[in-house]
Structures are given as structure tokens and as C-alpha cells.
Design a protein around this motif. Structure first.
Motif, PDB file in Angstrom:
ATOM      1  N   ARG A  35       8.726   3.559 -10.003  1.00 61.39           N
ATOM      2  CA  ARG A  35       7.760   4.035 -10.988  1.00 61.39           C
ATOM      3  C   ARG A  35       7.600   3.109 -12.176  1.00 61.39           C
ATOM      4  O   ARG A  35       6.547   3.072 -12.795  1.00 61.39           O
ATOM      5  CB  ARG A  35       8.212   5.376 -11.588  1.00 61.39           C
ATOM      6  CG  ARG A  35       8.211   6.493 -10.632  1.00 61.39           C
ATOM      7  CD  ARG A  35       9.274   7.501 -11.023  1.00 61.39           C
ATOM      8  NE  ARG A  35       9.362   8.480  -9.968  1.00 61.39           N
ATOM      9  CZ  ARG A  35       8.696   9.618 -10.010  1.00 61.39           C
ATOM     10  NH1 ARG A  35       7.956   9.923 -11.038  1.00 61.39           N
ATOM     11  NH2 ARG A  35       8.782  10.454  -9.013  1.00 61.39           N
ATOM     12  N   THR A  67       8.668  -0.334 -12.685  1.00 58.94           N
ATOM     13  CA  THR A  67       8.653  -1.791 -12.711  1.00 58.94           C
ATOM     14  C   THR A  67       7.420  -2.310 -11.996  1.00 58.94           C
ATOM     15  O   THR A  67       6.846  -1.621 -11.150  1.00 58.94           O
ATOM     16  CB  THR A  67       9.886  -2.402 -12.022  1.00 58.94           C
ATOM     17  OG1 THR A  67       9.828  -2.036 -10.648  1.00 58.94           O
ATOM     18  CG2 THR A  67      11.175  -1.890 -12.629  1.00 58.94           C
ATOM     19  N   ARG A  68       7.066  -3.510 -12.351  1.00 57.20           N
ATOM     20  CA  ARG A  68       5.891  -4.118 -11.727  1.00 57.20           C
ATOM     21  C   ARG A  68       6.131  -4.257 -10.221  1.00 57.20           C
ATOM     22  O   ARG A  68       5.272  -3.917  -9.420  1.00 57.20           O
ATOM     23  CB  ARG A  68       5.645  -5.498 -12.349  1.00 57.20           C
ATOM     24  CG  ARG A  68       4.422  -6.175 -11.756  1.00 57.20           C
ATOM     25  CD  ARG A  68       4.135  -7.491 -12.430  1.00 57.20           C
ATOM     26  NE  ARG A  68       5.197  -8.447 -12.175  1.00 57.20           N
ATOM     27  CZ  ARG A  68       5.649  -9.312 -13.076  1.00 57.20           C
ATOM     28  NH1 ARG A  68       5.130  -9.324 -14.280  1.00 57.20           N
ATOM     29  NH2 ARG A  68       6.610 -10.148 -12.761  1.00 57.20           N
ATOM     30  N   ILE A  69       7.316  -4.739  -9.870  1.00 56.62           N
ATOM     31  CA  ILE A  69       7.595  -4.956  -8.445  1.00 56.62           C
ATOM     32  C   ILE A  69       7.518  -3.641  -7.668  1.00 56.62           C
ATOM     33  O   ILE A  69       6.940  -3.561  -6.589  1.00 56.62           O
ATOM     34  CB  ILE A  69       8.974  -5.616  -8.274  1.00 56.62           C
ATOM     35  CG1 ILE A  69       8.911  -7.018  -8.874  1.00 56.62           C
ATOM     36  CG2 ILE A  69       9.389  -5.666  -6.821  1.00 56.62           C
ATOM     37  CD1 ILE A  69      10.245  -7.702  -8.969  1.00 56.62           C
ATOM     38  N   LEU A  88       5.768  -0.934  -8.371  1.00 54.29           N
ATOM     39  CA  LEU A  88       4.380  -0.503  -8.207  1.00 54.29           C
ATOM     40  C   LEU A  88       3.667  -1.380  -7.178  1.00 54.29           C
ATOM     41  O   LEU A  88       2.879  -0.882  -6.377  1.00 54.29           O
ATOM     42  CB  LEU A  88       3.646  -0.570  -9.552  1.00 54.29           C
ATOM     43  CG  LEU A  88       3.918   0.581 -10.519  1.00 54.29           C
ATOM     44  CD1 LEU A  88       3.105   0.413 -11.785  1.00 54.29           C
ATOM     45  CD2 LEU A  88       3.597   1.919  -9.893  1.00 54.29           C
ATOM     46  N   ILE A  89       3.968  -2.681  -7.192  1.00 58.81           N
ATOM     47  CA  ILE A  89       3.310  -3.573  -6.229  1.00 58.81           C
ATOM     48  C   ILE A  89       3.680  -3.184  -4.804  1.00 58.81           C
ATOM     49  O   ILE A  89       2.818  -3.106  -3.922  1.00 58.81           O
ATOM     50  CB  ILE A  89       3.687  -5.046  -6.523  1.00 58.81           C
ATOM     51  CG1 ILE A  89       2.912  -5.529  -7.745  1.00 58.81           C
ATOM     52  CG2 ILE A  89       3.395  -5.946  -5.325  1.00 58.81           C
ATOM     53  CD1 ILE A  89       3.253  -6.924  -8.199  1.00 58.81           C
ATOM     54  N   ARG A 144       4.474  -0.255  -3.742  1.00 57.99           N
ATOM     55  CA  ARG A 144       3.767   0.986  -3.401  1.00 57.99           C
ATOM     56  C   ARG A 144       2.289   0.731  -3.144  1.00 57.99           C
ATOM     57  O   ARG A 144       1.686   1.331  -2.241  1.00 57.99           O
ATOM     58  CB  ARG A 144       3.929   2.006  -4.531  1.00 57.99           C
ATOM     59  CG  ARG A 144       5.317   2.631  -4.544  1.00 57.99           C
ATOM     60  CD  ARG A 144       5.545   3.417  -5.814  1.00 57.99           C
ATOM     61  NE  ARG A 144       4.624   4.532  -5.934  1.00 57.99           N
ATOM     62  CZ  ARG A 144       4.354   5.130  -7.095  1.00 57.99           C
ATOM     63  NH1 ARG A 144       4.941   4.720  -8.197  1.00 57.99           N
ATOM     64  NH2 ARG A 144       3.529   6.141  -7.128  1.00 57.99           N
ATOM     65  N   VAL A 145       1.678  -0.145  -3.946  1.00 62.59           N
ATOM     66  CA  VAL A 145       0.259  -0.456  -3.743  1.00 62.59           C
ATOM     67  C   VAL A 145       0.052  -1.039  -2.350  1.00 62.59           C
ATOM     68  O   VAL A 145      -0.809  -0.610  -1.595  1.00 62.59           O
ATOM     69  CB  VAL A 145      -0.231  -1.461  -4.815  1.00 62.59           C
ATOM     70  CG1 VAL A 145      -1.573  -2.038  -4.429  1.00 62.59           C
ATOM     71  CG2 VAL A 145      -0.323  -0.797  -6.168  1.00 62.59           C
ATOM     72  N   ASP A 185       0.388   1.470   0.411  1.00 63.17           N
ATOM     73  CA  ASP A 185      -0.571   2.567   0.478  1.00 63.17           C
ATOM     74  C   ASP A 185      -1.977   2.101   0.785  1.00 63.17           C
ATOM     75  O   ASP A 185      -2.753   2.834   1.367  1.00 63.17           O
ATOM     76  CB  ASP A 185      -0.559   3.324  -0.844  1.00 63.17           C
ATOM     77  CG  ASP A 185      -0.733   4.799  -0.609  1.00 63.17           C
ATOM     78  OD1 ASP A 185      -0.197   5.277   0.393  1.00 63.17           O
ATOM     79  OD2 ASP A 185      -1.412   5.444  -1.411  1.00 63.17           O
ATOM     80  N   ALA A 229      -6.746  -2.341  -1.451  1.00 60.79           N
ATOM     81  CA  ALA A 229      -6.581  -2.350  -2.894  1.00 60.79           C
ATOM     82  C   ALA A 229      -5.696  -3.516  -3.310  1.00 60.79           C
ATOM     83  O   ALA A 229      -5.950  -4.181  -4.318  1.00 60.79           O
ATOM     84  CB  ALA A 229      -5.974  -1.036  -3.369  1.00 60.79           C
ATOM     85  N   MET A 238      -6.557  -6.781  -5.731  1.00 63.53           N
ATOM     86  CA  MET A 238      -5.791  -7.149  -6.918  1.00 63.53           C
ATOM     87  C   MET A 238      -5.256  -8.572  -6.810  1.00 63.53           C
ATOM     88  O   MET A 238      -4.541  -9.035  -7.686  1.00 63.53           O
ATOM     89  CB  MET A 238      -4.587  -6.228  -7.067  1.00 63.53           C
ATOM     90  CG  MET A 238      -4.925  -4.885  -7.614  1.00 63.53           C
ATOM     91  SD  MET A 238      -3.433  -3.889  -7.576  1.00 63.53           S
ATOM     92  CE  MET A 238      -4.181  -2.283  -7.512  1.00 63.53           C
TER      93      MET A 238
END
Lengths: 509, 308
Positions: free
Chosen positions: B165, B167-169, B171-172, B174-175, B178, B182, B186
Motif C-alpha cells: 500500500r 511504497t512505490r514498488i 503499487l507498481i 499491483r498495477v 491488475d 494501465a 504509465m
């Protein structure tokens, strides 16, 4: 970023040409979008609109042609270059990540994200940013749980959050209520007027173009066929630029409704879980008479899809009953055949076709296992399937390379024509239709609507679910509004007002 | 030491101890798999990675005398297996599940081949911390003798839960897991992110293997894993891809697995072997109870080949 001052930029293309092999998708197109203007790009499907904007945004590398930003020639090799110049795009399909919250989506799409995200600080910044928007959005909810309209708003908000000065909107209002569309486009309009933003909008809806855009550019078959100020052009002139001189199917005039005709479809106290399993849809009482079109309006995600799935037999229901011509109906193949129930679901390639099977096989799905008298056959005749399909393909003007091409290779309009051919051939007592024209071009839309009207005039009871209010107003005899899983409002077409329907769609009553 | 009779209390106590002892490899493998699956790829080869990690940890520990070097060797071996899986899956039209099964067999086979000379010698164990030293009861002492890897695993679960939730890594990952579209929009390269996520997942599975051979059961045999790597992959689904859930599920699994031996130790002589099947029955029951015919799996990464 959100805090910095925005300044609109002007964008120009000069002699943009894009060839895919021997096919020229875009032929020498030059458009000029001055800084701070609201420009509409019109054209039918396949006219080259998306090719043009994809060239502008760096997704495609044009065969030839140049691009100017603020009068200076620029080279855009990738979407990254485009965003560095302040060019952004809102796609027709969503690019948000479903399992992330709105806030997470916004923050992670930023150019520079700190290694560890300080959510307290980010939330405060987001709250300040959202305070400047004319609408509210829940940012702490997973995007998957948002309604389509909210997702679309979030897509636009994301581009603004990223500080774009030039925004391409690809049919931005196709999933919004009239009120929401007004909101979103009004916001865009206000920002262009203030000189903060330049907008290039791809649209099919003339009334939106007239209400919000300054100028238009029209493409047809990859060529520029017209351009001008919106104030100088009528809808008729725009349509002529878009479709040229090809004939448009006219709607049959509406046969007089018979108020005492047989009630073909009857739904009572139907309850079914929705796709999240948390809420349920609840249809208290619905009747559709022979020879009428009952339209169901609603923002997507309010249970229309689930209702259709129950009627189509794709979803089990908990309680309640569905009758067709007085017989209980559970959507088995035998019942559908016996009672002449036909179905045109949304996304026909996914819901009404086997994509890798041939056009001929797909068209014959309802009839391949019976002979001319409706008796089951034990040996399936490929020849009969071919000749049956060939006849329908011709009759419904399905454009296909061959009858044995997979149906997935057809364009969206032709897939829909093939499904219509299958569903509207033979006796039709009940026709259930959902978003039949979504994403189709002008002439396909006109033709499909004409066919639905024809079926109604021939005595079919038609249940039409659509997110396009214009479509419902054009076709329906009665309009019902579905909100939060229930039918909340009903009006005969003569007394229907977009205002009132819109309010009920938004659940304001 | 004389065994103190503590009666039926021995059962929950033995289960607690068992949960802590047996769960550790599950924790590491399932956390590794959670990272990989969150990035949108399934690595079924972790069973092979686990066995190979167990072998390489044991071999290096025997040769160098240091269990920590063994642990390092296991994680490097796991990393290589993960990167290999990720690299193959970068090619178009490669199915990650099929590659995973191939690598599972490859990993176990390779481990047996290289591991033959190490079945006899004994390696030093990884250290444990005696949290039960305050008690005189040997069963309590045994149950609360906690290996450091368990503590590291628990901390790692909390860290991953936070990192997904915050950290950048995180979130990346998860992106990418998913929505590849997307991610591309990015400017992220999904293949690279998945390659690294699979590599990290493999390294964690290797550490899980090191625990098997260097602490519990504590020796290298060819039957060391008996499918724990595969069960850990199932655990991830059962835990809904949540690292804290993986930790809890691993504990539950470990506890259920300790039920049979615990009953045996308090003198139940008949039918206790049925309880050896407890983890599997438990999995079936939970899977059935939490399933739904109308819903797709909540929380499943959208890019996984099984949910697409």
C-alpha cells in the motif's frame, strides 16, 4: 503537478499520413487546435479518428507528417514524450487499475512517485485538488467498485491531476448520465475558456458538440472532409460531412400502439444477487405488451446487466417469476424456441457469439439442429448451415470476407448485424435488447434501430435496455428508469422529459 | 529431562508449537508466491525451488559449516529459478502454469541429482530462540523454541502488507498484476516487473527450503517437502493474495498439520493418523465455504491467467 499553474497549449498536425501495409488509415490530415479551444473530432467508426489521435499521442509513428505544439515542431516517439509536452488522453476504455483505490491510481500515475508514499500528505494534497473540481468522487474506494460514470470522471480527473495542458477525450460521455455529461463537459469548457486547457474531443453526439465545442473537424475514410466553426454548422451539415452521400436507413413510422395487446413478458417480484453479491436487484412488476418497445434507462451498474442476465438465463435468481405468454420462463433453449424469445445482449461478440467459430456457424446457432419443420435432426448438414447463413448475410448486409471466417474477425457493426440476422429471422414474440448500438457507426446505428422498430411493428414485444437516453427516446413507447437495482420511475414517451429521467437515474428521488 | 505429564493440555500446546515449527516454509513460499501472483503471474515451480533450496542450503552448510551461508545459497538458487521462470514467460504465447510444472519437476530432479552425496553427513542447524525458558515444563519449552526464520517471516508478512500500500514498488507490482494496459500507459514494462517479482518469489521459496533442511525436519532427504510448495501456492489463493492472510493461513495449516502427531503424543493410539489429513480437509472445507457460484474470486489480480 496539481499545484503548478496550467497554461493551455495549441496543437497542430500537418499532412499526417498513416499506412498499415497497403491500407491507408489516415491520408494527409492537417488539423489545427488553437490554444484554449474546445475542438470536436467527428467521423464514423473506421474514419481514422483514433488513428489520428494515436499518432498525435505517440502510440503510432505516422508514415509521414509533422506535429506542432505551440507553433514549434516536435517529435513524439512515445506516449511518454507526449506527456512530457503536456499532452494527455482519456480513453474510451478505462485505464484505471481496478483493484487500486482512486487515490492510489492518481498517485502512482504521477511522473515522480516517492519510494515510500506518505499517505497523510498525499491525501491532504488530493483533497485540496478535488476541492477545485465541480464534483465529488470517493477516492478511498477501489476503482472496481465505482460506477462507470464515476470511473470516467476519475479518468478525466487523473489527467487534470497530472497537469495536462492538452487533452484528447475519446467519446467521454458514452457512460455518463445527461447531468454528469453536462458536469464534465462544463468543467472542460470552463477550463478552456479560462485558458488553462485545450480539448480535442472525439464524439458522436451532435448536441454535445453544439453545446460545448468551438470548432469541428470531420474525417471520413481517413481523409479530412470538413472543418469549421460549430456556430456556422447545422447538425445536418455535420452529418453530411461525416457520412457523405450514402443512404441512411430510415425508421419505420411507429404503428399505433394497442393498449390491450397481449402481455408477452411478465416479471413479478424478481430478486437476484448482483455481481458483487452484496446487493440484489429487485424487479417488483414489469409487463411488456406485444407491439410495444419498453425502454429501461439507467446508469450502468444499477442492475440492468444483471436483469438482462436473468432473462437470458446467464444468472440464477433467488425468488420471483418470469412468464412469457403466460408460461413460466426459465430461459432454456426449448422454451426460447417454443415461445419465440430472442435476445440481443450487449457486447455481442462476448455474449452472443462463439468468437472463434465461423460466421456461418454463429448465424445458425438457433437453427442448426432442427429441420424446416422445427423437428430435431440427428445429422447436421453443413450445406444447409451455409446456405441459410449466406441468405441472412446478404439480407442483413453483413460484411465478411467469407462465411467461414471466424466471427471475431468482423468489425463491431458487422458482428452486431450477424447477431441481428440470427435473432430477428423467423417469428419473434419477445425481443430483449441491451445497448445494441454501443460503439457502432452512424449507418449501422440507424439500420439496427430501424430493424428493432420493424420487429415492434410486426408485433414483437421489445424490452430495450440502453445507457443511451437518445436511443430510448427515439425508440421506446414507454420508458422505465432503473436505479439501485429497482425500477423507480415510469413514463409514457409522450410525457418523457430528459430532466426528470436524468434525476431518477441519478437516484435523486 | 523427565517428561512432565500435562494431560490433554499437551494437544493445544503441541499444536501451537507445531504451528510455529511447520508453518515457516509455508510462510516464505506463500509470501513469495503472493508477490509473484500480485504481479500477474503464477509460479507453480515453487515446489521445485523449495526442494532445490533445501538441498543447496544443506550442501553449503555441510561444506562451510555455516547455516547462514547455506541460507544465502538457497535464496540465490531460488532467485535463479524464479528469474529463469520469469525469463521464459517473457516470450509470447508461453503459458506460465505449464512452465511452472516443468520447473517443479526440473527443480526436484536437479536437487536429487546434486543432493545424493549429502544424505549422510549432518549440517549445523539454524539457531532458535528459547522463548519458553521461563517455564519448567519441557513441552512448553519445546513449543516455544522459535526459530529466527519464523520471526523474520512474520515481520516480512507485515512489511509486505504495508509495502503493497505504501511504497512505490508495491503499487507498481499491483498495477502490473491488475492491468497490463494501465501499466504500459504509465510507461512501465510488465514483463520486467514480473521477471523481478518472480525472482524475488523464488528467492523466498528457496529460504523456505533452507528452513526445511537446516531446522525442521533438519536433514536432507528426497522426501523433504512432500508437496508443501504446491500447498503454499494454494494458500495464497485461500489468503486472497493478502500477505497477512498468507501468514495466518500458514499458521492454521501448520497447526492442523501438528494435530496428528500431537494426538499421538498424548497417547491416542487409534485413528490419530486420520488427523494427519487435517490440513487437506481444512483446505477443502474453507475453499468450499468461501466459494460462490456468482462471484469471481475477490481480490484476485486481474492479469492472472487463471482468472482472465
Amino acid at each position: 503537478m496539481s499545484g503548478t499553474h496550467r497554461r493551455a497549449i495549441g496543437v497542430e498536425t500537418i499532412g499526417m499520413t498513416m499506412r498499415f501495409g497497403a491500407f491507408t488509415a489516415l491520408d494527409d490530415v492537417s488539423i489545427k487546435v488553437p490554444a484554449g479551444s474546445f475542438h470536436a473530432l467527428l467521423g464514423e467508426n473506421g474514419a481514422g479518428k483514433s488513428t489520428l489521435v494515436k499518432c498525435m499521442m505517440g502510440f503510432y509513428h505516422p508514415t509521414s507528417g509533422d506535429m506542432l505544439v505551440d507553433g514549434h515542431e516536435v517529435a513524439i516517439a512515445s506516449p511518454r514524450d507526449a506527456s512530457a509536452l503536456g499532452l494527455g488522453m482519456v480513453y474510451q476504455h478505462f485505464t484505471l487499475v481496478p483493484s487500486l483505490t482512486g487515490a492510489e491510481n492518481l498517485v502512482i500515475s504521477r511522473e515522480k512517485v516517492p519510494g515510500i508514499i506518505d499517505w497523510r500528505k498525499e491525501r491532504a494534497a488530493l483533497a485540496a485538488f478535488m476541492g477545485r473540481m465541480p464534483f465529488k468522487l470517493p477516492l478511498d474506494v477501489k476503482v472496481a467498485e465505482l460506477a462507470a460514470g464515476e470511473k470516467q470522471k476519475l479518468e478525466i480527473v487523473k489527467q487534470l491531476y497530472l497537469g495536462r495542458n492538452f487533452l484528447v477525450l475519446d467519446e467521454p460521455t458514452s457512460v455518463l448520465t445527461p447531468g454528469e455529461a453536462q458536469d464534465v463537459l462544463g468543467l472542460m469548457r470552463g477550463m478552456t475558456k479560462a485558458g488553462d486547457l485545450t480539448v480535442l474531443m472525439i464524439s458522436h453526439k451532435f448536441h454535445e458538440v453544439t453545446a460545448f465545442a468551438d470548432d469541428i473537424t470531420v474525417l471520413r475514410k481517413g481523409r479530412l472532409t470538413g472543418t469549421g466553426k460549430v456556430s456556422d454548422l447545422s447538425h445536418k451539415e455535420m452529418a453530411a460531412m461525416m457520412i457523405g452521400d450514402q443512404p441512411i436507413a430510415a425508421l419505420d413510422s411507429r404503428a399505433a400502439p394497442k393498449p390491450d395487446a397481449e402481455i408477452v413478458l411478465k416479471v413479478k417480484a424478481l430478486k437476484a444477487p448482483d455481481r458483487t453479491g452484496l446487493k440484489s436487484i429487485n424487479i417488483a412488476d414489469l409487463g411488456v405488451r406485444s407491439g410495444e418497445i419498453v425502454g429501461i434507462a439507467g446508469i450502468s451498474g444499477n442492475g440492468q446487466k444483471e436483469f438482462l442476465e436473468v432473462l437470458a438465463g446467464q444468472r440464477a435468481h433467488n425468488t420471483g417469476e418470469v412468464w412469457v405468454r403466460g408460461m413460466p420462463y426459465t430461459a432454456t433453449r426449448a422454451e426460447a424456441r417454443e415461445l419465440n424469445v430472442r435476445l440481443i445482449p450487449e457486447e455481442p461478440l462476448k455474449n452472443a457469439c462463439a468468437p472463434k467459430m465461423t460466421v456461418a456457424e454463429n448465424i445458425a446457432f438457433r437453427t442448426f439442429d432442427v429441420d424446416g419443420n422445427g423437428k430435431p435432426v440427428s445429422w447436421i448438414s453443413a450445406g444447409a448451415i451455409k446456405s441459410f447463413s449466406a441468405r441472412l448475410v446478404q439480407q442483413f448486409k453483413v460484411k465478411t470476407a467469407s462465411l467461414s471466417s471466424p466471427i471475431a474477425s468482423l468489425s463491431g457493426g458487422n458482428v452486431q448485424r450477424a447477431v441481428l440476422a440470427r435473432e430477428l429471422t423467423g417469428e419473434v414474440d419477445l425481443l430483449i435488447v441491451s445497448n445494441p448500438c454501443f460503439g457502432l457507426d452512424f449507418s449501422a446505428v440507424a439500420e439496427i434501430r430501424a430493424r428493432i422498430m420493424k420487429a415492434r411493428n410486426a408485433g414483437a414485444a421489445v424490452l430495450l435496455m440502453s445507457e443511451d437516453l437518445d436511443e430510448l427516446l427515439e425508440l421506446s413507447d414507454r420508458i422505465l428508469v432503473m436505479s439501485d437495482g429497482a425500477l423507480v420511475y415510469e413514463t409514457p414517451i409522450a410525457e418523457a422529459s430528459v430532466q426528470t429521467i436524468g434525476e431518477h437515474m441519478a437516484g435523486h428521488h | 529431562m523427565e517428561a512432565t505429564d500435562i494431560g490433554l493440555w499437551g494437544v493445544p500446546l503441541a499444536m501451537l508449537g507445531g504451528a510455529i515449527r511447520v508453518s515457516t516454509p509455508f510462510i516464505f513460499v506463500s509470501l513469495g508466491e503472493a508477490i509473484t501472483e500480485r504481479s500477474g503471474r503464477i509460479n507453480l515451480g515453487l515446489e521445485g525451488t523449495l526442494v532445490f533450496g533445501a538441498m543447496s542450503a544443506y550442501a553449503v552448510a555441510v561444506m562451510t559449516g555455516s547455516p547462514w551461508l547455506g541460507l544465502l545459497a538457497a535464496s540465490v538458487a531460488g532467485l535463479c529459478f524464479g528469474l529463469f521462470h520469469g525469463w521464459i514467460c517473457k516470450f509470447p504465447k508461453v503459458n506460465d502454469i505449464a512452465i511452472g510444472i516443468a520447473l517443479m519437476l526440473f527443480g526436484t530432479g536437479l536437487a536429487f541429482f546434486f543432493g545424493k552425496p549429502f544424505i549422510q553427513p549432518s549440517a549445523p542447524d539454524l539457531p532458535a530462540i528459547p522463548f519458553g525458558a521461563w517455564s519448567d515444563i519441557p513441552q512448553v519449552q519445546a513449543a516455544l523454541n522459535v526459530n529466527v526464520l519464523f520471526l523474520i517471516g512474520a515481520a516480512l508478512a507485515v512489511f509486505l502488507w504495508w509495502a503493497f500500500r505504501n511504497t512505490r514498488i508495491g503499487l507498481i507490482v499491483r498495477v502490473v498484476g491488475d492491468s497490463a494496459d494501465a501499466a504500459l500507459a504509465m510507461g512501465l514494462n510488465p514483463s520486467t516487473v514480473r521477471l523481478l517479482a518472480t525472482g524475488v518469489g523464488g528467492a523466498l521459496a528457496g529460504i523456505g527450503g533452507a528452513y526445511l533442511s537446516l531446522y525442521y525436519p533438519g536433514s536432507w532427504t528426497e522426501r523433504i517437502s512432500s508437496g508443501q510448495g504446491l500447498m503454499a501456492v494454494a494458500l495464497v489463493i485461500f489468503a486472497r493474495w493478502n500477505p497477512l492472510g498468507c501468514f495466518a493461513a500458514a499458521l492454521l495449516f501448520g497447526g492442523a498439520g501438528a494435530l496428528g502427531p500431537a494426538l499421538q503424543s498424548v497417547g491416542v493410539t487409534q485413528g490419530y493418523y486420520l488427523f494427519y489429513a487435517a490440513p487437506y480437509i481444512l483446505t477443502l472445507i474453507i475453499m468450499i465455504a468461501t466459494s460462490s457460484p456468482n462471484r469471481t474470486l475477490a481480490g484476485a489480480p486481474g492479469e492472472l491467467s487463471i482468472t482472465k
